[in-house]
Design a protein around this motif. Structure first.
Motif, PDB file in Angstrom:
ATOM      1  N   ALA A  72      36.692  10.837   0.185  1.00 18.91           N
ATOM      2  CA  ALA A  72      36.134  10.892   1.534  1.00 18.91           C
ATOM      3  C   ALA A  72      34.949   9.945   1.705  1.00 18.91           C
ATOM      4  N   ASP A  73      34.241   9.638   0.603  1.00 25.45           N
ATOM      5  CA  ASP A  73      33.084   8.732   0.698  1.00 25.45           C
ATOM      6  C   ASP A  73      33.481   7.256   0.609  1.00 25.45           C
ATOM      7  N   GLY A  74      34.801   6.967   0.535  1.00 22.11           N
ATOM      8  CA  GLY A  74      35.268   5.581   0.517  1.00 22.11           C
ATOM      9  C   GLY A  74      35.505   5.017  -0.861  1.00 22.11           C
ATOM     10  N   THR A  75      35.066   5.696  -1.896  1.00 17.36           N
ATOM     11  CA  THR A  75      35.252   5.196  -3.258  1.00 17.36           C
ATOM     12  C   THR A  75      36.633   5.584  -3.776  1.00 17.36           C
ATOM     13  N   TYR A  76      37.123   4.797  -4.752  1.00 25.01           N
ATOM     14  CA  TYR A  76      38.407   5.094  -5.372  1.00 25.01           C
ATOM     15  C   TYR A  76      38.195   5.757  -6.729  1.00 25.01           C
ATOM     16  N   VAL A  77      39.081   6.699  -7.055  1.00 22.62           N
ATOM     17  CA  VAL A  77      39.061   7.345  -8.358  1.00 22.62           C
ATOM     18  C   VAL A  77      40.473   7.279  -8.926  1.00 22.62           C
TER      19      VAL A  77
END
Length: 444
Positions: A413-418
């Protein structure tokens, strides 16, 4: 030996039973005589008589008085100071610690001004035993006082401690403390009476203990009180007050998850914050929090706490209530055993899925219940990994029970990829047709 000498000797013997040293000082000449001293003071090698009493005592103090008490004692044995005090009250009592060899013990030093105002009678008594007894009594008293403020079942503060804290807050409000800020969180365990009636009071006590631990784990910097059988109050302070909205959200979400999964205590809660321009006392804040708690309790009991179920986008076939209950039971079993990671489970017959609340929150999904989630979840996957993801999903949907090892990137949701690595399984029906697809998604 005359009568006076006999009487004096008897008096000295009687006093010797109660004191470890007794001496007599001429304040005009500073000469002194020691009548006796106990074995305890033998190593001091005190003279039976001497001169310059106050200088002598100062020298002895530096030798045997504990460093932490030395300044206090030196002021006390100053001649002018001591005489001034004795002329006011006729006696002076001091308690300090002596160091003799490797031992440290408390002594009581008594100075008495004689009627002629020219002589001082001094007495020294070892009071270490009395001191230790008093310390033990103080510890017992503190323990009793602590127990009187502690809830026996949970180990947290009880109604007595709560009443004391409320009185302190009321006092500060009445005195218009400009720095006054606090919040109140009211908590109530859902269905404790039903738990006691159906499963027994031991199970109910365990529920109370679990609820207490859950609340205390969330509000680590505030006082938590058990004020009734199933009622708890948190008085927010410090960092907990500053982070109150986040912590309250966490408390509600944890209770909702427990309600859905039947995996832990379900605690209805309400929060209110003191407003100096409106609130005249503590209980106005408490009543607001209590009202919000009852609203939350109704919501939890009605089942409206769950996320909305997204309606099917491709067809109008909806999952029957019985199938949904079966899915929830299977999901609860998986969730209990899963440990770390996101849990998911899909009823392939209705393309209806349930997902961990933690994944819903981390990735910003609309709900934990979704139809055709394979299409929704594809929106979160990195474009470069999407083909491989669809290949595996298609294989499952085409009744291929062979699961491929796969990892892919997904956007939070914060735009980062995991990077995520699913570990899945397929459950077949009696005809060998895949019926459920589920597993755990592990963040790498």
């Amino acid at each position: 030996m005359n009568v006076d000498q006999v009487a004096f000797g008897q008096v000295a013997k009687a006093l010797a039973k109660h004191y470890d040293s007794m001496y007599y000082v001429d304040v005009e000449t500073d000469n002194f005589i020691e009548f006796f001293h106990s074995q305890m003071l033998n190593e001091l090698n005190l003279p039976e008589q001497g001169v310059n009493f106050f200088d002598f005592m100062t020298e002895q103090a530096h030798r045997i008085v504990h460093p932490d008490d030395l300044g206090y004692i030196l002021k006390l044995i100053n001649k002018d100071s001591l005489l001034g005090k004795l002329k006011e009250s006729s006696s002076s009592i001091a308690v300090c610690r002596f160091i003799l060899g490797s031992e440290i013990f408390h002594i009581c030093h008594i100075s008495i001004l004689c009627e002629d105002n020219k002589h001082i009678l001094g007495c020294i008594k070892n009071i270490e035993n009395e001191y230790q007894e008093r310390e033990a009594q103080d510890l017992i008293l503190q323990s009793v006082q602590r127990l009187a403020r502690m809830d026996e079942l949970t180990g947290i503060k009880n109604k007595n401690a709560y009443a004391e804290r409320v009185n302190e807050i009321e006092f500060m409000i009445r005195n218009k403390d400009m720095n006054m800020e606090f919040g109140v969180v009211m908590c109530d365990i859902n269905d404790l009476k039903q738990i006691n009636d159906t499963m027994g009071h031991s199970f109910g006590d365990e529920s109370i203990q679990k609820a207490s631990r859950m609340i205390c784990d969330i509000y680590k910097n505030s006082s938590v009180y058990r004020i009734g059988g199933d009622e708890f109050v948190v008085i927010l302070a410090g960092d907990d007050y500053k982070k109150r909205d986040h912590l309250f959200y966490k408390l509600k979400k944890e209770s909702e998850t427990n309600a859905k999964l039947r995996s832990g205590p379900v605690v209805a809660s309400g929060m209110a914050v003191f407003n100096a321009s409106v609130d005249k006392g503590y209980y106005e804040v408490f009543e607001r929090a209590d009202g919000h708690m009852y609203d939350n309790k109704k919501k939890l009991k009605s089942g409206n706490y769950s996320g909305v179920i997204l309606r099917p986008e491709i067809d109008n076939v909806t999952i029957p209530d019985g199938r949904k209950r079966t899915l929830d039971k299977l999901f609860a079993a998986m969730y209990t055993m899963a440990g770390d990671g996101y849990v998911f489970l899909t009823d392939l017959r209705y393309s209806f899925s349930r997902w961990s609340l933690s994944l819903v929150n981390d990735f910003g999904l609309q709900s934990e219940y979704m139809y055709h989630v394979e299409d929704i979840w594809a929106r979160f996957i990195h474009p470069d990994d999407l083909d491989r993801y669809r290949e595996v999903v298609d294989a499952v949907l085409q009744n291929n029970s062979v699961l491929y090892s796969i990892s892919y990137r997904a956007q939070k949701a914060d735009g980062t990829y995991v990077i995520l690595k699913p570990r899945g399984f397929v459950l077949n029906d009696n005809d060998g047709v895949p019926e459920y697809f589920g597993g755990i998604i592990i963040p790498q």
